[in-house]
Design an enzyme around this catalytic site. Structure first.
Site, PDB file in Angstrom:
ATOM      1  N   ASN A  10     -11.869   3.430   6.302  1.00  0.00           N
ATOM      2  CA  ASN A  10     -12.647   2.357   5.696  1.00  0.00           C
ATOM      3  C   ASN A  10     -13.788   1.991   6.655  1.00  0.00           C
ATOM      4  O   ASN A  10     -13.550   1.581   7.798  1.00  0.00           O
ATOM      5  CB  ASN A  10     -11.724   1.151   5.455  1.00  0.00           C
ATOM      6  CG  ASN A  10     -12.459  -0.018   4.850  1.00  0.00           C
ATOM      7  OD1 ASN A  10     -13.550  -0.359   5.288  1.00  0.00           O
ATOM      8  ND2 ASN A  10     -11.868  -0.651   3.861  1.00  0.00           N
ATOM      9  N   HIS A  13     -16.761  -2.067   8.270  1.00  0.00           N
ATOM     10  CA  HIS A  13     -17.221  -2.800   9.445  1.00  0.00           C
ATOM     11  C   HIS A  13     -18.330  -2.098  10.219  1.00  0.00           C
ATOM     12  O   HIS A  13     -18.931  -2.685  11.106  1.00  0.00           O
ATOM     13  CB  HIS A  13     -16.036  -3.198  10.319  1.00  0.00           C
ATOM     14  CG  HIS A  13     -15.155  -4.171   9.582  1.00  0.00           C
ATOM     15  ND1 HIS A  13     -15.652  -5.338   9.047  1.00  0.00           N
ATOM     16  CD2 HIS A  13     -13.853  -4.129   9.225  1.00  0.00           C
ATOM     17  CE1 HIS A  13     -14.681  -5.977   8.406  1.00  0.00           C
ATOM     18  NE2 HIS A  13     -13.585  -5.259   8.495  1.00  0.00           N
ATOM     19  N   ARG A  48     -17.714  -5.850  -2.014  1.00  0.00           N
ATOM     20  CA  ARG A  48     -17.247  -7.203  -2.337  1.00  0.00           C
ATOM     21  C   ARG A  48     -18.278  -7.908  -3.204  1.00  0.00           C
ATOM     22  O   ARG A  48     -19.474  -7.611  -3.134  1.00  0.00           O
ATOM     23  CB  ARG A  48     -17.006  -8.011  -1.050  1.00  0.00           C
ATOM     24  CG  ARG A  48     -15.884  -7.466  -0.194  1.00  0.00           C
ATOM     25  CD  ARG A  48     -15.596  -8.415   0.953  1.00  0.00           C
ATOM     26  NE  ARG A  48     -14.900  -9.585   0.478  1.00  0.00           N
ATOM     27  CZ  ARG A  48     -13.590  -9.790   0.640  1.00  0.00           C
ATOM     28  NH1 ARG A  48     -12.850  -8.938   1.309  1.00  0.00           N
ATOM     29  NH2 ARG A  48     -13.020 -10.872   0.163  1.00  0.00           N
ATOM     30  N   GLU A  73     -13.119   0.395  -3.138  1.00  0.00           N
ATOM     31  CA  GLU A  73     -12.275  -0.796  -3.317  1.00  0.00           C
ATOM     32  C   GLU A  73     -13.110  -1.862  -4.008  1.00  0.00           C
ATOM     33  O   GLU A  73     -14.272  -2.076  -3.636  1.00  0.00           O
ATOM     34  CB  GLU A  73     -11.826  -1.350  -1.965  1.00  0.00           C
ATOM     35  CG  GLU A  73     -10.834  -0.483  -1.258  1.00  0.00           C
ATOM     36  CD  GLU A  73     -10.477  -1.083   0.106  1.00  0.00           C
ATOM     37  OE1 GLU A  73     -10.927  -2.208   0.424  1.00  0.00           O
ATOM     38  OE2 GLU A  73      -9.769  -0.418   0.850  1.00  0.00           O
ATOM     39  N   THR A 104      -8.898  -8.920   2.768  1.00  0.00           N
ATOM     40  CA  THR A 104      -7.987  -8.963   1.621  1.00  0.00           C
ATOM     41  C   THR A 104      -6.619  -9.466   2.075  1.00  0.00           C
ATOM     42  O   THR A 104      -5.933  -8.801   2.833  1.00  0.00           O
ATOM     43  CB  THR A 104      -7.861  -7.554   0.996  1.00  0.00           C
ATOM     44  OG1 THR A 104      -9.145  -6.956   0.957  1.00  0.00           O
ATOM     45  CG2 THR A 104      -7.290  -7.632  -0.397  1.00  0.00           C
ATOM     46  N   GLU A 154      -1.415   1.248  -3.783  1.00  0.00           N
ATOM     47  CA  GLU A 154      -1.574   1.168  -2.330  1.00  0.00           C
ATOM     48  C   GLU A 154      -0.747  -0.023  -1.876  1.00  0.00           C
ATOM     49  O   GLU A 154      -0.998  -1.164  -2.298  1.00  0.00           O
ATOM     50  CB  GLU A 154      -3.049   1.005  -1.938  1.00  0.00           C
ATOM     51  CG  GLU A 154      -3.213   0.924  -0.415  1.00  0.00           C
ATOM     52  CD  GLU A 154      -4.640   1.086   0.072  1.00  0.00           C
ATOM     53  OE1 GLU A 154      -5.428   1.830  -0.558  1.00  0.00           O
ATOM     54  OE2 GLU A 154      -4.975   0.464   1.098  1.00  0.00           O
ATOM     55  N   HIS A 194      -3.833  -1.628   5.466  1.00  0.00           N
ATOM     56  CA  HIS A 194      -4.165  -2.978   5.914  1.00  0.00           C
ATOM     57  C   HIS A 194      -3.474  -3.298   7.237  1.00  0.00           C
ATOM     58  O   HIS A 194      -2.254  -3.311   7.312  1.00  0.00           O
ATOM     59  CB  HIS A 194      -3.819  -4.070   4.898  1.00  0.00           C
ATOM     60  CG  HIS A 194      -4.666  -5.277   5.110  1.00  0.00           C
ATOM     61  ND1 HIS A 194      -5.878  -5.457   4.476  1.00  0.00           N
ATOM     62  CD2 HIS A 194      -4.520  -6.312   5.927  1.00  0.00           C
ATOM     63  CE1 HIS A 194      -6.427  -6.574   4.887  1.00  0.00           C
ATOM     64  NE2 HIS A 194      -5.630  -7.109   5.779  1.00  0.00           N
TER      65      HIS A 194
HETATM   66  N1  PXP Z   1      -6.716  -0.989   2.076  1.00  0.00           N
HETATM   67  C1  PXP Z   1      -7.245  -2.006   1.356  1.00  0.00           C
HETATM   68  C2  PXP Z   1      -6.965  -2.051  -0.103  1.00  0.00           C
HETATM   69  C3  PXP Z   1      -8.051  -2.979   1.972  1.00  0.00           C
HETATM   70  O1  PXP Z   1      -8.559  -3.994   1.232  1.00  0.00           O
HETATM   71  C4  PXP Z   1      -8.338  -2.866   3.342  1.00  0.00           C
HETATM   72  C5  PXP Z   1      -9.226  -3.876   3.990  1.00  0.00           C
HETATM   73  O2  PXP Z   1     -10.471  -3.831   3.416  1.00  0.00           O
HETATM   74  C6  PXP Z   1      -7.782  -1.773   4.040  1.00  0.00           C
HETATM   75  C7  PXP Z   1      -6.962  -0.865   3.397  1.00  0.00           C
HETATM   76  C8  PXP Z   1      -8.067  -1.559   5.489  1.00  0.00           C
HETATM   77  O3  PXP Z   1      -7.535  -2.593   6.232  1.00  0.00           O
HETATM   78  P1  PXP Z   1      -7.881  -2.721   7.781  1.00  0.00           P
HETATM   79  O4  PXP Z   1      -9.354  -2.928   7.871  1.00  0.00           O
HETATM   80  O5  PXP Z   1      -7.072  -3.867   8.226  1.00  0.00           O
HETATM   81  O6  PXP Z   1      -7.459  -1.408   8.410  1.00  0.00           O
END
Ligand code: PXP
Length: 244
Positions: A10, A13, A48, A73, A104, A154, A194
């Protein structure tokens, strides 16, 4: 055990950092291509409602240049479904979204919005997009995800990641293992994500039948120290070792 668990990175950031100064540095596409080159199996972005990191133009740019599958997402709103149907990512992960949350914070309440979610899932699925629902490790939510026709879930690993004693870590891990087994018994594909880090990812990767982990914040944070390709390879190696 010997399973291969896909690593979805992901990159939200990277966009957060770019947006801090309003220019193109760091360049999102360049970073995404480096992540792919280092061995990620897919790129995940969260568009978002408030566009706080990923923006619409990022979706189009990544969509036309990525070599690995894009996982978009998004909240289950008409606006997002419209964008997804235009962008046609390989996968859409539907997440709950609240304007003031930092990230989230919990799973979707599928049970409480069966017909609305069912309609959005059907629109995306009919177009050939693989839909996943981001839910907590809860049997009722899993059953509901199955009942409205989502092929993938997920599992939210936030509570596992935040558990602070060995007992609560074990308890949360057990919940995830049981939820995953139940979901697979219904024929669902199981992903998770997450709050996963180098230090807590191994037991999640080792859950039997796990298909994909989506990892963002800690991997991007780690990349400040070691560089993005190395950070991706570190996670890949830990996941592979856990699955041998
Ligand atoms: N999966 C989903 C559905 C998420 O919303 C997020 C955060 O955006 C992640 C995975 C990744 O989480 P993290 O940034 O804490 O690794």
């Amino acid at each position: 055990m010997n399973q291969y668990v896909r690593l979805g990175v992901n990159i939200d950031h990277v966009a957060t950092l770019r947006n801090a100064r309003g220019g193109q540095d760091p360049h999102l596409l360049q970073m995404a291509l480096a992540v792919e080159e280092a061995g990620a199996d897919g790129i995940t972005i969260h568009l978002r409602e408030d566009r706080r990191h990923i923006r619409d133009e990022d979706v189009w740019l990544l969509r036309s240049h990525l070599r690995t599958p894009m996982n978009l997402e998004m909240a289950a709103t008409d606006e997002m479904v419209r964008i997804a149907l235009k962008a046609m990512p390989k996968a859409c992960c539907i997440v709950p979204e609240h304007r003031r949350e930092v990230t989230t914070e919990g799973g979707l309440n599928v049970v409480g919005q069966l017909s609305e979610l069912g309609m959005q899932v059907a629109k995306l699925s009919d177009a050939g997009i693989e839909v996943s629902l981001f839910i907590d490790a809860d049997r009722d939510q899993i059953q509901a995800a199955h009942d409205i026709g989502a092929p993938v879930i997920e599992l939210h690993t936030g509570e596992y990641a935040n558990a602070s004693t060995p007992q609560t870590v074990d308890h949360e891990l057990e919940r995830l293992e049981e939820a995953s087994a139940f979901a697979q018994s219904l024929g669902l594909v199981v992903n998770a994500g997450h709050g996963l880090t180098k230090f807590n990812v191994a037991p999640i990767a080792a859950i039997e039948g796990m298909n994909e982990l989506n990892i963002g914040h800690s991997l991007i944070a780690r990349s400040l120290m070691v560089g993005l390709p190395t950070a991706v390879r570190e996670f890949r190696e830990i996941m592979d070792r856990a699955c041998q």
